[in-house]
Scaffold this active site. Structure first.
Site, PDB file in Angstrom:
ATOM      1  N   GLY A  78     -20.130   7.187   2.428  1.00  0.00           N
ATOM      2  CA  GLY A  78     -19.218   7.610   1.374  1.00  0.00           C
ATOM      3  C   GLY A  78     -19.991   8.011   0.128  1.00  0.00           C
ATOM      4  O   GLY A  78     -21.229   7.851   0.065  1.00  0.00           O
ATOM      5  N   PHE A  79     -19.267   8.531  -0.855  1.00  0.00           N
ATOM      6  CA  PHE A  79     -19.922   8.857  -2.136  1.00  0.00           C
ATOM      7  C   PHE A  79     -18.924   8.694  -3.278  1.00  0.00           C
ATOM      8  O   PHE A  79     -19.108   9.220  -4.365  1.00  0.00           O
ATOM      9  CB  PHE A  79     -20.501  10.277  -2.105  1.00  0.00           C
ATOM     10  CG  PHE A  79     -19.452  11.372  -2.022  1.00  0.00           C
ATOM     11  CD1 PHE A  79     -18.897  11.717  -0.798  1.00  0.00           C
ATOM     12  CD2 PHE A  79     -19.026  12.043  -3.158  1.00  0.00           C
ATOM     13  CE1 PHE A  79     -17.927  12.712  -0.711  1.00  0.00           C
ATOM     14  CE2 PHE A  79     -18.054  13.040  -3.080  1.00  0.00           C
ATOM     15  CZ  PHE A  79     -17.512  13.369  -1.852  1.00  0.00           C
ATOM     16  N   LYS A  94       0.862  -1.188   0.000  1.00  0.00           N
ATOM     17  CA  LYS A  94       0.000   0.000   0.000  1.00  0.00           C
ATOM     18  C   LYS A  94       0.887   1.223   0.000  1.00  0.00           C
ATOM     19  O   LYS A  94       2.020   1.165   0.484  1.00  0.00           O
ATOM     20  CB  LYS A  94      -0.861   0.020   1.269  1.00  0.00           C
ATOM     21  CG  LYS A  94      -2.120   0.844   1.125  1.00  0.00           C
ATOM     22  CD  LYS A  94      -3.250   0.034   0.522  1.00  0.00           C
ATOM     23  CE  LYS A  94      -4.435   0.886   0.175  1.00  0.00           C
ATOM     24  NZ  LYS A  94      -5.578   0.041  -0.240  1.00  0.00           N
ATOM     25  N   ASN A  97     -15.987   6.021  -5.417  1.00  0.00           N
ATOM     26  CA  ASN A  97     -16.016   4.888  -6.327  1.00  0.00           C
ATOM     27  C   ASN A  97     -16.690   3.639  -5.738  1.00  0.00           C
ATOM     28  O   ASN A  97     -17.475   2.965  -6.416  1.00  0.00           O
ATOM     29  CB  ASN A  97     -14.543   4.619  -6.661  1.00  0.00           C
ATOM     30  CG  ASN A  97     -14.344   3.392  -7.452  1.00  0.00           C
ATOM     31  OD1 ASN A  97     -13.976   2.357  -6.912  1.00  0.00           O
ATOM     32  ND2 ASN A  97     -14.606   3.472  -8.736  1.00  0.00           N
ATOM     33  N   ALA A 151     -18.879   3.406  -3.108  1.00  0.00           N
ATOM     34  CA  ALA A 151     -20.311   3.652  -2.892  1.00  0.00           C
ATOM     35  C   ALA A 151     -21.050   3.582  -4.232  1.00  0.00           C
ATOM     36  O   ALA A 151     -22.115   2.957  -4.345  1.00  0.00           O
ATOM     37  CB  ALA A 151     -20.513   5.020  -2.236  1.00  0.00           C
ATOM     38  N   TRP A 152     -20.473   4.189  -5.243  1.00  0.00           N
ATOM     39  CA  TRP A 152     -21.085   4.236  -6.577  1.00  0.00           C
ATOM     40  C   TRP A 152     -21.343   2.831  -7.128  1.00  0.00           C
ATOM     41  O   TRP A 152     -22.462   2.492  -7.532  1.00  0.00           O
ATOM     42  CB  TRP A 152     -20.161   5.058  -7.498  1.00  0.00           C
ATOM     43  CG  TRP A 152     -20.444   5.009  -8.950  1.00  0.00           C
ATOM     44  CD1 TRP A 152     -21.450   5.657  -9.604  1.00  0.00           C
ATOM     45  CD2 TRP A 152     -19.702   4.280  -9.946  1.00  0.00           C
ATOM     46  NE1 TRP A 152     -21.381   5.382 -10.950  1.00  0.00           N
ATOM     47  CE2 TRP A 152     -20.323   4.541 -11.184  1.00  0.00           C
ATOM     48  CE3 TRP A 152     -18.583   3.438  -9.912  1.00  0.00           C
ATOM     49  CZ2 TRP A 152     -19.855   3.982 -12.385  1.00  0.00           C
ATOM     50  CZ3 TRP A 152     -18.118   2.889 -11.089  1.00  0.00           C
ATOM     51  CH2 TRP A 152     -18.751   3.154 -12.306  1.00  0.00           C
ATOM     52  N   ASP A 168      -6.949   4.201  -4.520  1.00  0.00           N
ATOM     53  CA  ASP A 168      -7.626   4.065  -3.225  1.00  0.00           C
ATOM     54  C   ASP A 168      -8.281   5.434  -3.022  1.00  0.00           C
ATOM     55  O   ASP A 168      -8.509   6.154  -4.008  1.00  0.00           O
ATOM     56  CB  ASP A 168      -6.605   3.715  -2.108  1.00  0.00           C
ATOM     57  CG  ASP A 168      -7.289   3.267  -0.812  1.00  0.00           C
ATOM     58  OD1 ASP A 168      -7.743   2.123  -0.752  1.00  0.00           O
ATOM     59  OD2 ASP A 168      -7.396   4.073   0.144  1.00  0.00           O
TER      60      ASP A 168
HETATM   61  O1  2IT Z   1      -8.076  -1.530  -0.770  1.00  0.00           O
HETATM   62  C1  2IT Z   1      -7.993  -2.046  -1.908  1.00  0.00           C
HETATM   63  O2  2IT Z   1      -8.103  -3.265  -2.080  1.00  0.00           O
HETATM   64  C2  2IT Z   1      -7.729  -1.162  -3.033  1.00  0.00           C
HETATM   65  N1  2IT Z   1      -7.647   0.048  -2.840  1.00  0.00           N
HETATM   66  C3  2IT Z   1      -7.527  -1.722  -4.417  1.00  0.00           C
HETATM   67  C4  2IT Z   1      -6.137  -2.191  -4.598  1.00  0.00           C
HETATM   68  C5  2IT Z   1      -5.784  -2.625  -6.009  1.00  0.00           C
HETATM   69  O3  2IT Z   1      -4.619  -2.954  -6.202  1.00  0.00           O
HETATM   70  O4  2IT Z   1      -6.652  -2.662  -6.883  1.00  0.00           O
END
Ligand code: 2IT
Length: 444
Positions: A237-238, A126, A240, A242-243, A166
């Site tokens: 949330g609003f 991450k 990606n 949530a959508w 993210d």
């Molecule tokens: O928390 C997650 O799993 C993501 N933000 C997606 C991570 C990804 O590599 O698609």
């Protein structure tokens, strides 16, 4: 050798002072897998857990850029390469003012188990920055992304580490990051996922986290003889997630009546559907990070400074951020007759809320529920490596199968009489594969 769980946790806290989110994520996993760990001396002997809680590598760097008024700005960039036992490090980048090393370590740690659950060959990582896209122009966002990648590029690669989006990183940011990587390396590769459809992206990747979460919730409901159809949902949330969640709940005949932002929540008893769902994309693209304009646009109710968990619903899907649902919220949901909480945000519930929800309704954690996002990222990597594009139907079929398998894994490892302990199921199910791969690969 460490055979006392309290000693293990105390040792971790001593080595990583102040990293409260990281401690929270680790403790949840340790509690779930401890019995299993103790019963398998080969894991203990090889210090698998001790190694698992130490990232393989943490990269921190300066990100200087120039804002629209000509002023120099400095942010901090990170990439936490947590575990590569199952494949290249894989996980998103978060751009948000709240980003700290602790938050990225908790996310990278969880990502390792989540990616393991997907059954695809991906390690965990991450990254991100304390840069806040809020109020920034497109030009500022582009210059920030270019500066960020000018350092990050040397640490990543399609077989090494494959970042994605993210919070605060969507298609626009992935485009800017990809452009800079390609320019520096002179290579067109699948080094990032969440790319645009015309240049290496996968169909359904934008929808995947939400779609997958609803597929998972559907399996949870079916296990207790219910379905999505006719049920009322609250969503937070609003963005990606949530959508995508709202699109899929609508398609399956349910109704979503809330969304939320840092400013408060929207209650729309008619259901968030049609144009209203598309409007979420406009809200996000505006870089204002507020939901109140929805109320004016569609004549719905806006409740300032509150979370949507006070609204009576059949099921709740948190889609915003960590610790967005606390013990009081959990009690309120249960009191109002909620039967299911499927966590689409990463560690959306506090530890106390998880305990209360698990006892009183069906609760499943983010690392299982939201794994569809990274799963379709894995499918994007496969398509890039083969230089082909799968159809929508192909990707959706694979996503559905993966979510079904993750649900089965949770039931297998988490079955407890008539109930399923989804936290234990997800943690043990994710752990076993990573632990066995680490054993096989020696002390590294
Ligand atoms: O928390 C997650 O799993 C993501 N933000 C997606 C991570 C990804 O590599 O698609």
């Amino acid at each position: 050798m460490n055979t006392d769980i309290n000693e293990f946790i105390a040792g971790l806290e001593k080595r990583t002072p102040g990293e409260t989110e990281f401690h929270q994520a680790v403790e949840e996993v340790i509690i779930s897998v401890w019995d299993f760990f103790i019963r398998n001396p080969r894991y203990q002997k090889a210090k698998i857990l001790e190694r698992m809680v130490e990232p393989e590598r943490v990269i921190m760097f300066r990100v200087p850029w120039v804002d629209d008024s000509g002023e120099v700005q400095i942010n901090r960039g990170y990439r936490v390469e947590f575990n590569s036992a199952l494949g290249p490090y894989k996980g998103g980048l978060r751009f948000h003012a709240s980003v700290t090393l602790s938050i990225l370590k908790f996310l990278g740690f969880e990502q390792t188990f989540k990616n393991s659950l997907t059954t695809l060959p991906m390690g965990g990582g991450k990254g991100g920055s304390d840069f806040s896209p809020k109020g920034k122009s497109d030009g500022e966002i582009m210059r920030f992304c270019q500066s960020f990648m000018t350092e990050l590029y040397r640490h990543i690669g399609p077989n090494t580490d494959v970042p994605a989006g993210d919070i605060g990183v969507g298609g626009r940011e992935i485009g800017f990051l990809f452009g800079q990587y390609k320019r520096i390396k002179n290579e067109f590769t699948g080094v990032l996922t969440g790319k645009g459809l015309g240049w290496g992206g996968s169909l359904i990747r934008p929808e995947a986290t939400g779609f997958g979460s609803v597929y998972f919730a559907q399996h949870m409901l079916q296990r207790i003889g219910k379905d999505i159809e006719g049920q009322n949902f609250s969503v937070s949330g609003f963005g990606n997630v949530a959508w995508g969640t709202i699109l899929k709940v609508n398609e399956l005949g349910g109704k979503v009546i809330t969304i939320s932002g840092p400013d408060g929540y929207i209650l729309d008893n008619d259901g968030i559907k049609g144009d209203k769902v598309d409007y979420l994309l406009e809200l996000r693209a505006s870089n204002n990070d507020i939901v109140e304009p929805y109320a004016h646009e569609f004549g719905a109710k806006f409740v300032a400074d509150k979370h949507p968990w006070e609204v009576p619903v059949d099921a709740a899907i948190p889609c915003a951020t960590e610790n967005e649902l606390n013990l009081d919220d959990a009690k309120e949901l249960v009191k109002n007759g909620c039967k299911l909480v499927a966590e689409a945000s990463n560690m959306g519930c506090t530890a106390e809320a998880v305990g209360y929800l698990s006892e009183n309704l069906d609760y499943a954690p983010g690392k299982a529920v939201n794994a569809g996002g990274v799963a379709v990222s894995g499918l994007e990597m496969s398509q890039n490596n083969m230089r082909i594009n799968w159809t929508r139907e192909e990707v959706d079929m694979r996503l559905r199968n993966i979510m079904k398998e993750i649900h089965e894994t949770c039931v297998n490892y988490g079955k407890n009489g008539k109930k399923v302990d989804y936290v234990k199921g997800a943690n043990v199910g994710g752990f076993v594969k990573v632990a066995d791969a680490m054993l096989a690969q020696g002390i590294v």
